[in-house]
Design an enzyme around this catalytic site. Structure first.
Site, short mmCIF file in Angstrom:
data_model
loop_
_atom_site.label_atom_id
_atom_site.label_comp_id
_atom_site.label_asym_id
_atom_site.label_seq_id
_atom_site.Cartn_x
_atom_site.Cartn_y
_atom_site.Cartn_z
N ASP A 202 -2.01 5.96 -6.37
CA ASP A 202 -2.49 7.11 -7.65
C ASP A 202 -1.31 8.02 -7.04
O ASP A 202 -1.85 8.23 -5.69
CB ASP A 202 -3.56 7.07 -7.86
CG ASP A 202 -2.91 7.43 -9.93
OD1 ASP A 202 -2.60 7.66 -10.48
OD2 ASP A 202 -4.02 8.40 -10.15
N GLY A 203 -0.92 8.98 -8.09
CA GLY A 203 0.14 9.69 -7.07
C GLY A 203 0.99 10.09 -6.95
O GLY A 203 1.42 11.31 -6.21
N ASN A 204 1.70 8.70 -6.63
CA ASN A 204 3.25 8.54 -6.47
C ASN A 204 3.98 9.68 -7.24
O ASN A 204 4.81 10.15 -6.48
CB ASN A 204 3.56 7.01 -6.84
CG ASN A 204 2.82 6.00 -5.25
OD1 ASN A 204 2.15 6.39 -4.50
ND2 ASN A 204 3.48 5.02 -5.60
N ARG B 121 3.65 11.64 -8.61
CA ARG B 121 3.14 13.40 -8.64
C ARG B 121 4.13 13.91 -7.87
O ARG B 121 4.17 14.90 -6.95
CB ARG B 121 1.77 13.68 -9.31
CG ARG B 121 0.97 13.86 -10.76
CD ARG B 121 -0.51 13.14 -10.65
NE ARG B 121 -0.79 12.49 -10.19
CZ ARG B 121 -1.75 11.80 -10.18
NH1 ARG B 121 -2.81 13.08 -10.09
NH2 ARG B 121 -2.31 10.83 -10.30
N ARG C 169 10.45 9.82 -9.29
CA ARG C 169 9.49 8.49 -9.16
C ARG C 169 9.21 7.70 -8.29
O ARG C 169 9.00 7.32 -7.62
CB ARG C 169 9.37 8.02 -9.66
CG ARG C 169 8.99 9.03 -11.45
CD ARG C 169 8.17 7.81 -12.73
NE ARG C 169 7.27 7.94 -12.21
CZ ARG C 169 6.51 7.72 -12.42
NH1 ARG C 169 5.75 9.14 -12.61
NH2 ARG C 169 5.16 6.80 -12.47
N ASN D 138 0.44 -1.74 -15.95
CA ASN D 138 1.38 -1.03 -15.17
C ASN D 138 2.88 -1.81 -15.68
O ASN D 138 3.94 -0.99 -15.78
CB ASN D 138 1.50 -1.31 -14.04
CG ASN D 138 0.25 -0.45 -13.16
OD1 ASN D 138 0.02 0.39 -11.90
ND2 ASN D 138 0.52 0.50 -13.64
N TRP D 139 2.94 -2.23 -16.44
CA TRP D 139 4.26 -3.50 -17.04
C TRP D 139 5.16 -2.24 -18.46
O TRP D 139 5.84 -2.48 -18.80
CB TRP D 139 3.51 -4.91 -18.03
CG TRP D 139 3.31 -5.86 -16.56
CD1 TRP D 139 2.03 -6.87 -16.14
CD2 TRP D 139 4.37 -6.16 -15.70
NE1 TRP D 139 2.82 -7.47 -15.37
CE2 TRP D 139 4.25 -6.99 -14.96
CE3 TRP D 139 5.98 -6.32 -15.53
CZ2 TRP D 139 4.63 -7.57 -13.67
CZ3 TRP D 139 5.93 -6.50 -14.37
CH2 TRP D 139 5.81 -7.18 -13.86
C1 FPP Z 1 0.71 4.87 -8.66
O1 FPP Z 1 1.97 6.09 -9.01
C2 FPP Z 1 1.43 3.56 -8.36
C3 FPP Z 1 2.05 2.41 -9.11
C4 FPP Z 1 1.52 2.15 -10.35
C5 FPP Z 1 2.76 1.32 -7.81
C6 FPP Z 1 2.33 1.17 -6.52
C7 FPP Z 1 2.68 0.11 -6.03
C8 FPP Z 1 3.86 -0.25 -4.67
C9 FPP Z 1 4.35 1.24 -4.33
C10 FPP Z 1 4.18 -1.28 -4.28
C11 FPP Z 1 4.22 -1.94 -3.45
C12 FPP Z 1 3.37 -2.48 -3.11
C13 FPP Z 1 2.25 -2.28 -1.96
C14 FPP Z 1 1.05 -3.14 -1.59
C15 FPP Z 1 2.52 -1.25 -0.46
P1 FPP Z 1 1.84 5.94 -10.46
O2 FPP Z 1 2.81 6.20 -10.51
O3 FPP Z 1 0.55 6.52 -11.22
O4 FPP Z 1 1.55 7.87 -10.19
P2 FPP Z 1 1.15 9.25 -11.27
O5 FPP Z 1 -0.42 8.93 -10.88
O6 FPP Z 1 1.48 10.05 -9.82
O7 FPP Z 1 1.71 9.23 -11.94
#
Ligand code: FPP
Length: 191
Positions: free
Chosen positions: A34-36, A38, A47, A82-83
């Protein structure tokens, strides 16, 4: 307190590790990716840059977790919800997952990590499923940490799938009349 610190830790990690009580160390740690988004937004990056950084973070986690001999790690990487994200993002994530599996198998083998999956795997794109099966097979003989990737996973979806399998098995074995649902039965049918 730990008296022996595993090899390969940074000084900071070794200091922290030495303070841990081995009796109370968990056997299994689950992480929600999570948090990617952000992370990327704070740096004015797209993103997808955040997702790439998420992959790099997973690499560090695998190295450290296997070095301290954690038994199991589960990574919640992609949920059924997530879809709902834009197609460009889900397609990117599927491509990233394929690349990830291909690139990281050597690291998993180097650290004796066995890869497994939970989730509605059969609904993932065929090319992703093929790469997943390949990576699982490549790491099948490893005897160290078990790393489970939750992909197309949902807590409710897991329960629905478990109950469907329970009912199906009972129906195939003489009907539902004698079916008794208890904790052990449900547990046996979870992913
Ligand atoms: C959540 O961050 C992350 C995801 C929905 C996807 C994570 C999956 C991968 C990076 C694919 C590769 C897989 C592996 C196992 C390494 P977010 O986008 O919800 O961030 P946010 O909460 O800040 O919006």
């Amino acid at each position: 307190m730990h008296t022996t610190v595993p090899a390969g830790l940074t000084r900071k990690q070794a200091e922290l590790f030495a303070k841990l009580d081995p009796e109370r160390l968990p056997q299994h740690i689950a992480l929600i990716m999570d948090g990617n988004g952000r992370w990327a937004r704070r740096r004015h990056l797209p993103r997808i840059a955040g997702h790439r950084q998420g992959v790099a973070a997973v690499r560090d986690v695998i190295k450290l977790a296997s070095r301290i001999q954690l038994k199991a790690i589960t990574l919640y990487a992609f949920s059924v919800e997530n879809w709902k994200r834009p197609k460009t993002e889900t397609s990117f994530l599927m491509a990233l997952l394929r690349t990830y599996l291909k690139k990281e198998v050597p690291l998993m083998n180097e650290h004796n990590v066995r890869l497994r999956y939970i989730g509605r795997i059969h609904e993932l794109p065929p090319a992703v499923q093929e790469r997943m099966a390949w990576a699982e097979e490549q790491t099948a003989k490893n005897t160290g940490m078990i790393m489970t990737l939750a992909l197309n996973y949902g807590g409710r979806a897991e329960l629905i799938d478990a109950f469907q399998r329970i009912v199906q098995t009972a129906a195939n074995n003489g009907g539902l009349a004698g079916l008794k649902i208890d904790e052990a039965l449900v547990s046996r049918h979870m992913y």
